[in-house]
Design a protein around this motif. Structure first.
Motif, PDB file in Angstrom:
ATOM      1  N   PRO A  70     -16.382   2.255  21.451  1.00 48.94           N
ATOM      2  CA  PRO A  70     -17.786   2.671  21.431  1.00 48.94           C
ATOM      3  C   PRO A  70     -18.382   2.709  22.834  1.00 48.94           C
ATOM      4  O   PRO A  70     -17.937   1.994  23.733  1.00 48.94           O
ATOM      5  N   ALA A  71     -19.386   3.576  23.005  1.00 46.53           N
ATOM      6  CA  ALA A  71     -20.061   3.717  24.291  1.00 46.53           C
ATOM      7  C   ALA A  71     -21.418   4.345  24.042  1.00 46.53           C
ATOM      8  O   ALA A  71     -21.657   4.960  22.992  1.00 46.53           O
ATOM      9  N   PRO A  72     -22.342   4.222  24.992  1.00 48.39           N
ATOM     10  CA  PRO A  72     -23.653   4.843  24.826  1.00 48.39           C
ATOM     11  C   PRO A  72     -23.538   6.340  24.564  1.00 48.39           C
ATOM     12  O   PRO A  72     -22.743   7.040  25.192  1.00 48.39           O
ATOM     13  N   GLY A  73     -24.318   6.804  23.591  1.00 46.45           N
ATOM     14  CA  GLY A  73     -24.311   8.218  23.253  1.00 46.45           C
ATOM     15  C   GLY A  73     -23.342   8.594  22.151  1.00 46.45           C
ATOM     16  O   GLY A  73     -23.448   9.676  21.568  1.00 46.45           O
ATOM     17  N   LYS A  74     -22.386   7.711  21.836  1.00 46.70           N
ATOM     18  CA  LYS A  74     -21.433   8.012  20.778  1.00 46.70           C
ATOM     19  C   LYS A  74     -22.041   7.688  19.409  1.00 46.70           C
ATOM     20  O   LYS A  74     -22.885   6.807  19.281  1.00 46.70           O
ATOM     21  N   VAL A  75     -21.569   8.415  18.399  1.00 45.69           N
ATOM     22  CA  VAL A  75     -22.071   8.253  17.032  1.00 45.69           C
ATOM     23  C   VAL A  75     -20.939   7.792  16.125  1.00 45.69           C
ATOM     24  O   VAL A  75     -19.851   8.387  16.124  1.00 45.69           O
ATOM     25  N   PHE A  76     -21.211   6.725  15.348  1.00 42.47           N
ATOM     26  CA  PHE A  76     -20.188   6.159  14.476  1.00 42.47           C
ATOM     27  C   PHE A  76     -20.687   6.046  13.043  1.00 42.47           C
ATOM     28  O   PHE A  76     -21.894   6.002  12.791  1.00 42.47           O
ATOM     29  N   VAL A  77     -19.736   5.951  12.135  1.00 45.31           N
ATOM     30  CA  VAL A  77     -20.012   5.659  10.740  1.00 45.31           C
ATOM     31  C   VAL A  77     -19.352   4.338  10.389  1.00 45.31           C
ATOM     32  O   VAL A  77     -18.158   4.146  10.651  1.00 45.31           O
ATOM     33  N   ASP A  78     -20.131   3.420   9.848  1.00 50.22           N
ATOM     34  CA  ASP A  78     -19.569   2.219   9.231  1.00 50.22           C
ATOM     35  C   ASP A  78     -19.673   2.467   7.736  1.00 50.22           C
ATOM     36  O   ASP A  78     -20.734   2.340   7.146  1.00 50.22           O
ATOM     37  N   GLY A  79     -18.560   2.840   7.130  1.00 49.86           N
ATOM     38  CA  GLY A  79     -18.571   3.244   5.734  1.00 49.86           C
ATOM     39  C   GLY A  79     -18.734   2.107   4.755  1.00 49.86           C
ATOM     40  O   GLY A  79     -18.994   2.340   3.572  1.00 49.86           O
ATOM     41  N   THR A  80     -18.554   0.883   5.227  1.00 48.98           N
ATOM     42  CA  THR A  80     -18.695  -0.312   4.385  1.00 48.98           C
ATOM     43  C   THR A  80     -19.558  -1.296   5.156  1.00 48.98           C
ATOM     44  O   THR A  80     -19.065  -2.297   5.666  1.00 48.98           O
ATOM     45  N   LEU A  81     -20.845  -1.043   5.213  1.00 45.63           N
ATOM     46  CA  LEU A  81     -21.766  -1.756   6.093  1.00 45.63           C
ATOM     47  C   LEU A  81     -21.769  -3.258   5.859  1.00 45.63           C
ATOM     48  O   LEU A  81     -21.696  -4.043   6.799  1.00 45.63           O
ATOM     49  N   GLY A  82     -21.867  -3.683   4.600  1.00 42.73           N
ATOM     50  CA  GLY A  82     -21.840  -5.104   4.278  1.00 42.73           C
ATOM     51  C   GLY A  82     -22.866  -5.889   5.059  1.00 42.73           C
ATOM     52  O   GLY A  82     -24.057  -5.571   5.061  1.00 42.73           O
ATOM     53  N   GLY A  83     -22.415  -6.920   5.769  1.00 43.60           N
ATOM     54  CA  GLY A  83     -23.306  -7.742   6.573  1.00 43.60           C
ATOM     55  C   GLY A  83     -23.550  -7.209   7.962  1.00 43.60           C
ATOM     56  O   GLY A  83     -24.170  -7.880   8.787  1.00 43.60           O
ATOM     57  N   ALA A  84     -23.061  -5.993   8.253  1.00 45.49           N
ATOM     58  CA  ALA A  84     -23.277  -5.300   9.531  1.00 45.49           C
ATOM     59  C   ALA A  84     -22.669  -6.048  10.714  1.00 45.49           C
ATOM     60  O   ALA A  84     -23.127  -5.909  11.846  1.00 45.49           O
ATOM     61  N   GLY A  85     -21.622  -6.821  10.477  1.00 44.15           N
ATOM     62  CA  GLY A  85     -20.975  -7.550  11.558  1.00 44.15           C
ATOM     63  C   GLY A  85     -20.323  -6.640  12.581  1.00 44.15           C
ATOM     64  O   GLY A  85     -20.578  -6.747  13.782  1.00 44.15           O
TER      65      GLY A  85
END
Length: 338
Positions: A70-85
């Motif tokens: 990851p880096a500034p400006g990049k876009v990600f998907v956390d498909g199983t967010l859960g506790g957002a760890g």
């Protein structure tokens, strides 16, 4: 613990008295031969699914960040967010994250935390293409899937995921649709046995299913403890280690939530969403999931695996976080045009 990892030495169970509530013609009495007892049930180690053992610590955190970059400006998907760890680590690196979860309680926690850079989406990650399209996003730089039940779901005594505490026999992540109680009280013996065998990989599935059907003829099976005791009777020689109900609970949870179907769909969706050079990271916790991920990556024409073997947690992490003991991380990079 996955079946294809190194297993601890077996402990041969000692004979115990048969249960009085299920007669011997229904559930055979006497010790179960050790050659049909899964090695992750008869073990000396503590139960990783035990109460309070799964405090929310993201597994393989450093390894996930290294894989996704990851880096500034990049876009990600956390498909199983859960506790957002894991999401918290992506956000700390300056990335934007679209977090998906079907669990209304997880969504409520994430929204209440109000993380800058986090966009919360309700739904199943198998539908991530349409969910992201609804948010105006058609390509992302990385996708994380942390498969299976979350620490919060296991620790929530009212959800029915754990066999250690009394709770309604539910197990629905989305809080909608068919529950585990519907399955054990409504399915025929053959179908129950098939679910336990296929998704729990328990070779005593028929014996367990027979006990379930016998018990429900007397009264509906409504709680986790009721079911756990029924399964335990199918292992009359069991004396210590991980509770025999672990595999049955896993099987019912997978069936109720169609977890393996969601995984297959989610992997296909990842191919569609990832931009060229984008990364996919998948954490699985048992052999059924890992096998699907491995075969998908090997057969994909647009995703190239980043490692030949899955990454596992260090001994230090396994000692600190019991959930990490069975975790396997596979990652891949998208090649070619989107």
């Amino acid at each position: 613990m996955n079946a294809d990892t190194e297993q601890p030495n077996r402990v041969t169970p000692e004979p115990s008295a048969p249960s009085e509530s299920i007669p011997s013609e229904v559930i055979p009495t006497g010790p179960v031969p050790t050659d049909v007892i899964p090695t992750d049930i008869i073990t000396d180690e503590s139960d990783p699914d035990g109460p309070g053992s799964l405090s929310h610590v993201p597994v393989l955190a450093d390894e996930v960040i290294a894989a996704l970059a990851p880096a500034p400006g990049k876009v990600f998907v956390d498909g199983t967010l859960g506790g957002a760890g894991h999401t918290g680590l992506l956000l700390a690196a300056g990335a934007t994250v679209y977090g998906i979860d079907q669990d209304p309680f997880a969504l409520e926690r994430a929204r209440a935390a109000n993380h800058a850079g986090l966009h919360v989406l309700q739904g199943n990650y198998r539908d991530m293409v349409s969910l992201l399209a609804g948010a105006g996003v058609t390509q992302v730089d990385g996708i994380l899937l942390d498969i299976g039940v979350s620490s919060f779901q296991l620790d929530d005594t009212g959800r029915g995921f754990s066999y250690h505490t009394e709770a309604p026999l539910d197990m629905r992540m989305s809080q909608s649709g068919e529950s585990a109680a519907d399955v054990v009280n409504g399915y025929d013996e053959e179908d129950i046995a098939a679910i336990i065998y296929e998704y729990g990989e328990d070779r005593l599935s028929r014996r367990i299913a027979r006990g379930i059907v016998y018990a429900r003829e007397k009264a509906p099976i409504e709680t986790t403890v009721q079911l756990a005791e029924i399964v335990k009777r199918a292992y009359p020689g069991f004396s210590k280690g991980i509770h025999p109900a672990r595999r049955t609970f896993q099987a019912l949870r997978i069936h109720v939530n169609d977890e393996l179907g969601a995984l297959r769909d989610g992997l296909q969706a990842a191919e569609t969403l990832l931009a060229p050079g984008g990364r996919l990271a998948v954490i699985s916790f048992h052999s059924l999931e890992d096998r699907i991920v491995k075969r998908f990556l090997l057969g994909s024409e647009v995703l190239t695996p980043l490692t030949k073997r899955p990454v596992i947690a260090s001994e230090a992490e396994q000692g600190l976080n019991p959930r990490a003991r069975s975790a396997k991380l596979r990652s891949a990079e998208r090649v070619g045009a989107a």
